[in-house]
Design a protein around this motif. Structure first.
Motif, PDB file in Angstrom:
ATOM      1  N   LEU A 183       0.793  -1.235   0.000  1.00 28.86           N
ATOM      2  CA  LEU A 183       0.000   0.000   0.000  1.00 28.86           C
ATOM      3  C   LEU A 183       0.827   1.288   0.000  1.00 28.86           C
ATOM      4  CD1 LEU A 183      -2.917   0.988  -0.121  1.00 28.86           C
ATOM      5  CD2 LEU A 183      -2.900   1.098   2.367  1.00 28.86           C
ATOM      6  N   PRO A 184       1.783   1.435   0.928  1.00 25.93           N
ATOM      7  CA  PRO A 184       2.524   2.701   0.954  1.00 25.93           C
ATOM      8  C   PRO A 184       3.215   3.000  -0.378  1.00 25.93           C
ATOM      9  CG  PRO A 184       2.995   1.383   2.898  1.00 25.93           C
ATOM     10  CD  PRO A 184       2.213   0.510   1.983  1.00 25.93           C
ATOM     11  N   ALA A 185       3.829   1.977  -0.957  1.00 27.38           N
ATOM     12  CA  ALA A 185       4.523   2.187  -2.232  1.00 27.38           C
ATOM     13  C   ALA A 185       3.530   2.534  -3.335  1.00 27.38           C
ATOM     14  CB  ALA A 185       5.305   0.932  -2.604  1.00 27.38           C
ATOM     15  N   LEU A 186       2.375   1.857  -3.323  1.00 30.08           N
ATOM     16  CA  LEU A 186       1.381   2.100  -4.375  1.00 30.08           C
ATOM     17  C   LEU A 186       0.791   3.510  -4.263  1.00 30.08           C
ATOM     18  CD1 LEU A 186      -0.511  -1.302  -4.449  1.00 30.08           C
ATOM     19  CD2 LEU A 186       1.102  -0.403  -6.139  1.00 30.08           C
ATOM     20  N   LEU A 187       0.553   3.940  -3.020  1.00 30.85           N
ATOM     21  CA  LEU A 187      -0.056   5.260  -2.814  1.00 30.85           C
ATOM     22  C   LEU A 187       0.879   6.383  -3.225  1.00 30.85           C
ATOM     23  CD1 LEU A 187      -1.971   4.974   0.578  1.00 30.85           C
ATOM     24  CD2 LEU A 187      -2.910   5.197  -1.715  1.00 30.85           C
ATOM     25  N   THR A 188       2.190   6.135  -3.137  1.00 32.84           N
ATOM     26  CA  THR A 188       3.130   7.202  -3.459  1.00 32.84           C
ATOM     27  C   THR A 188       3.808   6.967  -4.807  1.00 32.84           C
ATOM     28  OG1 THR A 188       4.794   6.025  -2.181  1.00 32.84           O
ATOM     29  CG2 THR A 188       3.624   7.781  -1.049  1.00 32.84           C
ATOM     30  N   SER A 189       3.274   6.037  -5.600  1.00 34.21           N
ATOM     31  CA  SER A 189       3.856   5.791  -6.917  1.00 34.21           C
ATOM     32  C   SER A 189       3.681   7.033  -7.784  1.00 34.21           C
ATOM     33  CB  SER A 189       3.175   4.600  -7.577  1.00 34.21           C
ATOM     34  OG  SER A 189       1.872   4.963  -7.993  1.00 34.21           O
ATOM     35  N   PRO A 190       4.627   7.261  -8.696  1.00 31.75           N
ATOM     36  CA  PRO A 190       4.520   8.447  -9.555  1.00 31.75           C
ATOM     37  C   PRO A 190       3.188   8.501 -10.300  1.00 31.75           C
ATOM     38  CG  PRO A 190       6.638   7.361  -9.849  1.00 31.75           C
ATOM     39  CD  PRO A 190       5.829   6.480  -8.956  1.00 31.75           C
ATOM     40  N   ALA A 191       2.706   7.331 -10.757  1.00 33.24           N
ATOM     41  CA  ALA A 191       1.444   7.324 -11.503  1.00 33.24           C
ATOM     42  C   ALA A 191       0.304   7.835 -10.628  1.00 33.24           C
ATOM     43  CB  ALA A 191       1.145   5.914 -12.006  1.00 33.24           C
ATOM     44  N   ALA A 192       0.269   7.382  -9.365  1.00 33.12           N
ATOM     45  CA  ALA A 192      -0.803   7.792  -8.461  1.00 33.12           C
ATOM     46  C   ALA A 192      -0.707   9.274  -8.129  1.00 33.12           C
ATOM     47  CB  ALA A 192      -0.758   6.963  -7.187  1.00 33.12           C
ATOM     48  N   THR A 213       0.877  11.722  -9.777  1.00 32.74           N
ATOM     49  CA  THR A 213       0.613  12.563 -10.944  1.00 32.74           C
ATOM     50  C   THR A 213      -0.891  12.694 -11.162  1.00 32.74           C
ATOM     51  OG1 THR A 213       2.609  11.669 -11.944  1.00 32.74           O
ATOM     52  CG2 THR A 213       1.138  12.874 -13.390  1.00 32.74           C
ATOM     53  N   ALA A 214      -1.579  11.550 -11.099  1.00 33.41           N
ATOM     54  CA  ALA A 214      -3.024  11.555 -11.331  1.00 33.41           C
ATOM     55  C   ALA A 214      -3.745  12.350 -10.250  1.00 33.41           C
ATOM     56  CB  ALA A 214      -3.551  10.124 -11.389  1.00 33.41           C
ATOM     57  N   LEU A 215      -3.301  12.177  -9.002  1.00 33.88           N
ATOM     58  CA  LEU A 215      -3.941  12.899  -7.897  1.00 33.88           C
ATOM     59  C   LEU A 215      -3.780  14.402  -8.063  1.00 33.88           C
ATOM     60  CD1 LEU A 215      -5.315  12.871  -5.111  1.00 33.88           C
ATOM     61  CD2 LEU A 215      -3.045  12.789  -4.094  1.00 33.88           C
ATOM     62  N   GLY A 216      -2.550  14.822  -8.370  1.00 38.67           N
ATOM     63  CA  GLY A 216      -2.295  16.245  -8.556  1.00 38.67           C
ATOM     64  C   GLY A 216      -3.162  16.827  -9.664  1.00 38.67           C
ATOM     65  N   LEU A 217      -3.212  16.116 -10.779  1.00 36.32           N
ATOM     66  CA  LEU A 217      -4.013  16.576 -11.910  1.00 36.32           C
ATOM     67  C   LEU A 217      -5.490  16.649 -11.519  1.00 36.32           C
ATOM     68  CD1 LEU A 217      -4.005  17.304 -14.955  1.00 36.32           C
ATOM     69  CD2 LEU A 217      -4.518  14.906 -15.401  1.00 36.32           C
ATOM     70  N   SER A 218      -5.960  15.627 -10.800  1.00 35.45           N
ATOM     71  CA  SER A 218      -7.360  15.586 -10.391  1.00 35.45           C
ATOM     72  C   SER A 218      -7.722  16.777  -9.521  1.00 35.45           C
ATOM     73  CB  SER A 218      -7.645  14.292  -9.619  1.00 35.45           C
ATOM     74  OG  SER A 218      -8.165  13.319 -10.478  1.00 35.45           O
ATOM     75  N   LEU A 235      -7.355  10.924 -11.631  1.00 38.75           N
ATOM     76  CA  LEU A 235      -7.342   9.761 -10.747  1.00 38.75           C
ATOM     77  C   LEU A 235      -8.347   8.676 -11.177  1.00 38.75           C
ATOM     78  CD1 LEU A 235      -5.657   8.875  -8.401  1.00 38.75           C
ATOM     79  CD2 LEU A 235      -7.198  10.043  -6.841  1.00 38.75           C
ATOM     80  N   PRO A 236      -9.597   9.029 -11.470  1.00 39.70           N
ATOM     81  CA  PRO A 236     -10.533   7.972 -11.893  1.00 39.70           C
ATOM     82  C   PRO A 236     -10.063   7.242 -13.159  1.00 39.70           C
ATOM     83  CG  PRO A 236     -11.739   9.960 -11.329  1.00 39.70           C
ATOM     84  CD  PRO A 236     -10.294  10.333 -11.316  1.00 39.70           C
ATOM     85  N   LEU A 237      -9.469   7.979 -14.101  1.00 38.44           N
ATOM     86  CA  LEU A 237      -8.981   7.342 -15.326  1.00 38.44           C
ATOM     87  C   LEU A 237      -7.777   6.453 -15.043  1.00 38.44           C
ATOM     88  CD1 LEU A 237     -10.868   9.445 -16.587  1.00 38.44           C
ATOM     89  CD2 LEU A 237      -9.164   9.866 -18.326  1.00 38.44           C
ATOM     90  N   ALA A 238      -6.909   6.932 -14.139  1.00 40.91           N
ATOM     91  CA  ALA A 238      -5.737   6.141 -13.778  1.00 40.91           C
ATOM     92  C   ALA A 238      -6.173   4.840 -13.102  1.00 40.91           C
ATOM     93  CB  ALA A 238      -4.830   6.959 -12.855  1.00 40.91           C
ATOM     94  N   ILE A 239      -7.228   4.928 -12.299  1.00 45.07           N
ATOM     95  CA  ILE A 239      -7.737   3.726 -11.628  1.00 45.07           C
ATOM     96  C   ILE A 239      -8.214   2.720 -12.672  1.00 45.07           C
ATOM     97  CG2 ILE A 239      -9.624   2.838 -10.194  1.00 45.07           C
ATOM     98  CD1 ILE A 239      -9.430   5.487  -8.610  1.00 45.07           C
ATOM     99  N   TYR A 240      -8.935   3.220 -13.668  1.00 40.81           N
ATOM    100  CA  TYR A 240      -9.461   2.326 -14.701  1.00 40.81           C
ATOM    101  C   TYR A 240      -8.317   1.675 -15.491  1.00 40.81           C
ATOM    102  CZ  TYR A 240     -12.441   0.710 -18.499  1.00 40.81           C
ATOM    103  OH  TYR A 240     -13.100  -0.060 -19.417  1.00 40.81           O
ATOM    104  N   THR A 241      -7.306   2.468 -15.821  1.00 42.36           N
ATOM    105  CA  THR A 241      -6.175   1.924 -16.569  1.00 42.36           C
ATOM    106  C   THR A 241      -5.418   0.896 -15.740  1.00 42.36           C
ATOM    107  OG1 THR A 241      -5.959   3.994 -17.755  1.00 42.36           O
ATOM    108  CG2 THR A 241      -4.070   2.532 -17.823  1.00 42.36           C
ATOM    109  N   GLU A 242      -5.184   1.204 -14.473  1.00 48.56           N
ATOM    110  CA  GLU A 242      -4.456   0.273 -13.613  1.00 48.56           C
ATOM    111  C   GLU A 242      -5.239  -1.018 -13.401  1.00 48.56           C
ATOM    112  OE1 GLU A 242      -1.505  -0.002 -12.510  1.00 48.56           O
ATOM    113  OE2 GLU A 242      -0.922   1.872 -13.435  1.00 48.56           O
ATOM    114  N   ALA A 243      -6.574  -0.884 -13.323  1.00 51.02           N
ATOM    115  CA  ALA A 243      -7.404  -2.066 -13.075  1.00 51.02           C
ATOM    116  C   ALA A 243      -7.237  -3.097 -14.186  1.00 51.02           C
ATOM    117  CB  ALA A 243      -8.872  -1.665 -12.946  1.00 51.02           C
ATOM    118  N   GLN A 244      -6.722  -2.655 -15.354  1.00 52.96           N
ATOM    119  CA  GLN A 244      -6.509  -3.575 -16.458  1.00 52.96           C
ATOM    120  C   GLN A 244      -5.322  -4.493 -16.198  1.00 52.96           C
ATOM    121  OE1 GLN A 244      -8.278  -3.188 -19.505  1.00 52.96           O
ATOM    122  NE2 GLN A 244      -9.330  -1.324 -19.003  1.00 52.96           N
TER     123      GLN A 244
END
Lengths: 257, 254
Positions: A32-41, A43-48, A215-224
């Protein structure tokens, strides 16, 4: 309280809360900690957050005046116009995205001229994300404000006018202060809805990291591919939404205002 | 309305709701439903195959769930059920196999490769794969997380051309839609999607695509309620008639 109401009420609550709890059950605590602070997460959070704030501001600048006009004016077709404002609430967001795309896309009746005359192209830009979010979220603000304006009536405004205040002074000193609680709750709801926007964004703005992948789009992409990552990002979104609703929610919505 | 009747009313509403939720209440008769989870790129060809399979097997209704293979693989892993899974690459099939969700062995039934599609008239003048690197050309591709996206990455390394897409979509059909709608100068889709779009797009073929063909495996799922029927469907897809239909849509032979 009639007893027969309690059971369905409980079921309703369970239907809302249990799936979110299910999300928590799926977490991999080690990652969890690594996933929450991943660049992808991040970046998406900031943009959101940036786009949702911009959409909320735009909703205030455009939707605020619209609410006042709807609540205070009388003209034929007012009911129809009021109905139209609610459309984004009931339409599937993908329909909203297609509508935006076919209006503002390269070949659209508005997008074509924009591109030919000013070299402006909206799809695939962060601006497109803000527009999609505003389209979907603005009705929350308009409805909150209009409801408050109509409930408050026009008595105070009339008194203000009889005391010699002009319409603009009356609006600033009488109408606006009355509206503050509704404005607060409307803005919070608008922000939260913009933050969660998915369908219109992916259809109209596309999905590219750092530019349009919220963030919602990143979630959908990651879910793949990596469900743990998708779940971690979902938690992020749930946490922010809860924070917004619980902490920032003005008392007016709680029935005490 | 008195209290008791109100209570009865809400109970009735609840019963209706629950039966809607659980799908109980409607009788099926002899009709059997085969649920096939298939990659989005198989949409048109499998619809034809399904129609023909139903004609050959009276009383069998084939229901399809066409989505990105990655999403389907994840849904199967989460226990969403279904009888047959047809994936757009081996990776996603392996993912399902590792979750012990397969009943049979995966068998390759088709191959597919990428091609460049442009809107009619080719407004950006794309002549080759290398032209896609031009920053003035807006290119839409699949996200690296989905099969058509990993194929895109392989094409990029095979050709040495690095793309700078304006959007990475989750589904090859979304890429196609952006090109058909004229919202992108070019898109990378499967040959079969380009075929199914007909006159709505123009195709710019390029040699590097041949090197990175995707293999499509199909397998029966462990969750299937009709294993024998599922096997018959898989055999039909791999059989002579299935091959003909897949051919028509531009799929290569395994």
């Amino acid at each position: 309280m009639p007893l027969p109401l309690r059971f369905p009420a409980l079921l309703a609550l369970a239907l809302i809360v249990l799936p979110v709890l299910g999300l928590f059950a799926r977490i991999d605590p080690a990652r969890l900690p690594a996933l929450l602070t991943s660049p992808a997460a991040l970046t998406a959070l900031g943009l959101s957050v940036r786009t949702a704030l911009a959409a909320t501001l735009l909703a205030l600048l455009l939707g605020g005046p619209l609410a006042v006009v709807l609540a205070r004016s009388r003209f034929p077709g007012l009911r129809f116009v009021r109905g139209c404002v609610l459309l984004p609430l009931v339409l599937p967001p993908v329909v909203g995205g297609l509508a935006l795309l076919y209006l503002l896309g390269r070949t659209g009746p508005l997008g074509g001229p924009l591109r030919d005359w000013f070299g402006l192209s909206l799809p695939y830009t962060t601006t497109a994300v803000v527009l999609a979010q505003t389209f979907v979220a603005m009705p929350f603000l308009v409805v909150s404000l209009e409801g408050a304006l109509r409930a408050a009536g026009t008595d105070y405004e009339r008194v203000s006018a009889t005391l010699g205040a002009g319409p603009w002074l009356t609006f600033r000193r009488v109408t606006l202060p009355m509206l503050l609680p509704a404005l607060g709750s409307g803005l919070v709801l608008t922000f939260a809805r913009a933050l969660g926007e998915f369908g219109a964004t992916i259809t109209f703005a596309g999905s590219l990291r750092g530019t349009t992948r919220t963030l919602p789009l990143a979630i959908y992409t990651e879910a793949q591919a990596d469900v743990d990552a998708a779940v971690a990002m979902s938690l992020l979104l749930v946490a922010i939404a809860l924070l917004v609703i619980l902490v920032a929610r003005p008392k007016a919505v709680e029935g005490r205002g | 309305m008195n209290r008791a009747r109100r209570g009865g009313g809400s109970a009735a509403v609840l019963t209706v709701l629950l039966s809607l939720l659980t799908g109980c209440g409607a009788g099926g008769g002899d009709q059997r439903t085969l649920t096939v989870l298939a990659a989005a790129s198989l949409t048109e060809s499998f619809r034809d195959i399904g129609d023909e399979f139903s004609r050959n097997n009276p009383g069998v209704d084939v229901r399809f769930n066409f989505q990105g293979s990655s999403l389907l693989a994840e849904q199967i892993r989460q226990g969403s059920g279904g009888d047959v899974f047809a994936s757009a690459n081996e990776e996603m099939m392996t993912k399902v196999r590792r979750a012990d969700a397969l009943a049979g062995q995966p068998r390759t039934f088709a191959t597919n490769r990428l091609t460049v599609v442009v809107p009619p008239g080719n407004p950006a003048g794309v002549e080759s794969f290398a032209d896609l690197a031009d920053p003035d050309t807006s290119v839409v591709v699949c996200a690296p997380r989905v099969p058509c996206g990993s194929a895109t990455e392989r094409v990029e390394s095979a050709s040495g051309v690095e793309l700078r897409p304006v959007s990475e979509e989750n589904d090859v059909k979304d890429v196609l839609h952006k090109v058909v709608a004229g919202e992108a100068d070019a898109g990378l889709v499967y040959v079969t999607d380009a075929e199914s779009a007909g006159d709505e797009v123009e195709v710019v073929d390029f040699p590097a695509a041949d090197e990175v063909a995707n293999e499509y495996p199909i397998a029966e799922l462990a969750a299937s309620g009709h294993p024998e029927l599922a096997e018959r469907f898989v055999e039909f897809v791999r059989g002579e008639r299935g091959r003909e239909i897949l051919d028509e849509y531009g799929f290569g032979a395994p």
